[in-house]
Design an enzyme around this catalytic site. Sequence first.
Site, PDB file in Angstrom:
ATOM      1  N   TRP A 103     -10.716  19.288 -45.584  1.00  0.00           N
ATOM      2  CA  TRP A 103     -10.309  19.388 -44.179  1.00  0.00           C
ATOM      3  C   TRP A 103     -10.587  18.101 -43.415  1.00  0.00           C
ATOM      4  O   TRP A 103      -9.787  17.691 -42.569  1.00  0.00           O
ATOM      5  CB  TRP A 103     -10.982  20.601 -43.528  1.00  0.00           C
ATOM      6  CG  TRP A 103     -10.693  21.843 -44.302  1.00  0.00           C
ATOM      7  CD1 TRP A 103     -11.574  22.617 -45.010  1.00  0.00           C
ATOM      8  CD2 TRP A 103      -9.400  22.433 -44.524  1.00  0.00           C
ATOM      9  NE1 TRP A 103     -10.921  23.641 -45.642  1.00  0.00           N
ATOM     10  CE2 TRP A 103      -9.593  23.561 -45.364  1.00  0.00           C
ATOM     11  CE3 TRP A 103      -8.108  22.121 -44.102  1.00  0.00           C
ATOM     12  CZ2 TRP A 103      -8.539  24.370 -45.782  1.00  0.00           C
ATOM     13  CZ3 TRP A 103      -7.051  22.927 -44.520  1.00  0.00           C
ATOM     14  CH2 TRP A 103      -7.274  24.035 -45.348  1.00  0.00           C
ATOM     15  N   ASP A 172     -15.152  19.911 -36.295  1.00  0.00           N
ATOM     16  CA  ASP A 172     -14.371  21.051 -36.757  1.00  0.00           C
ATOM     17  C   ASP A 172     -15.372  22.098 -37.231  1.00  0.00           C
ATOM     18  O   ASP A 172     -16.008  21.942 -38.267  1.00  0.00           O
ATOM     19  CB  ASP A 172     -13.447  20.613 -37.893  1.00  0.00           C
ATOM     20  CG  ASP A 172     -12.673  21.765 -38.523  1.00  0.00           C
ATOM     21  OD1 ASP A 172     -12.856  22.927 -38.104  1.00  0.00           O
ATOM     22  OD2 ASP A 172     -11.882  21.498 -39.453  1.00  0.00           O
ATOM     23  N   LYS A 196     -11.862  32.787 -39.272  1.00  0.00           N
ATOM     24  CA  LYS A 196     -12.951  32.853 -40.234  1.00  0.00           C
ATOM     25  C   LYS A 196     -14.180  33.563 -39.658  1.00  0.00           C
ATOM     26  O   LYS A 196     -14.778  34.390 -40.311  1.00  0.00           O
ATOM     27  CB  LYS A 196     -13.324  31.444 -40.711  1.00  0.00           C
ATOM     28  CG  LYS A 196     -12.181  30.746 -41.443  1.00  0.00           C
ATOM     29  CD  LYS A 196     -12.569  29.378 -41.917  1.00  0.00           C
ATOM     30  CE  LYS A 196     -11.402  28.639 -42.540  1.00  0.00           C
ATOM     31  NZ  LYS A 196     -10.816  29.297 -43.704  1.00  0.00           N
TER      32      LYS A 196
END
Length: 361
Positions: A103, A172, A196
Amino acid sequence: MSKRIYNFNPGPAALPLSVLEEIQATFLDFAGTGMSITEVSHRSKPFDAIINDAVTRVKRLLGIGDDFKVLFVQGGASMQFAMVPMNLLPDGKSADYVNTGTWSTKAIKETKILGKTVNVAASSEDRNFAYIPKELSLDPNAAYVHITSNNTIKGTQWADFPDTKGVPIVSDMSSDILSRPLDMSKFGLIYAGAQKNIGPAGVCMVIVKNDLLEKANTGLPSMLAYKTYADSNSLYNTPPCFTIYAIDLVLKWLEETIGGLEKMDAVNREKAALLYDLFDASSFYNGTADADSRSLMNVTFRLPSEDLEKRFVEEATKNDLGGLKGHRSVGGCRASIYNAMSMEGIQALVDFMKEFERTNG
């Protein structure tokens, strides 16, 4: 109620059962409107109360005041890979990025696509992202330092955030947002896809400091400018009302049932320890992350062979333990144990793993 499994999927992931039950109970008649939350206008007073309550709860949980804005943005965390540099990285300046996996690699790529200057301050790619780097080559003049706080694929997590000497951290936190207390003085912006740890898919929560908003780049398309969301209370266009409603219920659960982030952190540490202690006592299960970089959210591991891993996932599924297959890019196995995963679920997994090792080891 029909049978429910223990859901170890990495996202969309498990939600607290009490939240799902409240959604079920109010789905056809939300707040006495005679309409479902999926039908209520985003301009209505009932929804206005929901989004305002969600903002208030986020601020209370994180211990922040009016120096931060809480925004609800569509496009997921993936859109934030571009929105962050578009808004926060002026021409002529660079930003530091720490590369700890898939990511952060994508975040770096999107920043470069925009023609922006990236300094990769550290990377753990040399060992296939099995650890969090300790030595960072930071630029004191950087616009920000970008960090992926938890790496879902490789199962690593920042236990402590670095001292950036006043340069704001942009993080993030899609997979560990609101899982532990944070020193918010270090952060200029946090973004987190909801699916999530805080709700269903459909929205990305952005927590941004006002001073960064005030000096953000101008001349951007409206939907790609943080100021648009800040000035409209995230109501510039129709937001995903149902997702925000569900997030508000999860925030309420975190506050009123769990008792806040310190208690949530203690529970999460206890859950993760059950699995990591099993790995450390076994030669059959091998964790993929270095011990000092282990994630409390995504526990990644290998078995002695790929055939055994396939059988493990199949038998676990038959035993109502779902979502244990590793990410397609790396294989292996993974247990995602976000806030909503119960201690009972972890114990059921540990018991299954011990029995599987006994019969296959």
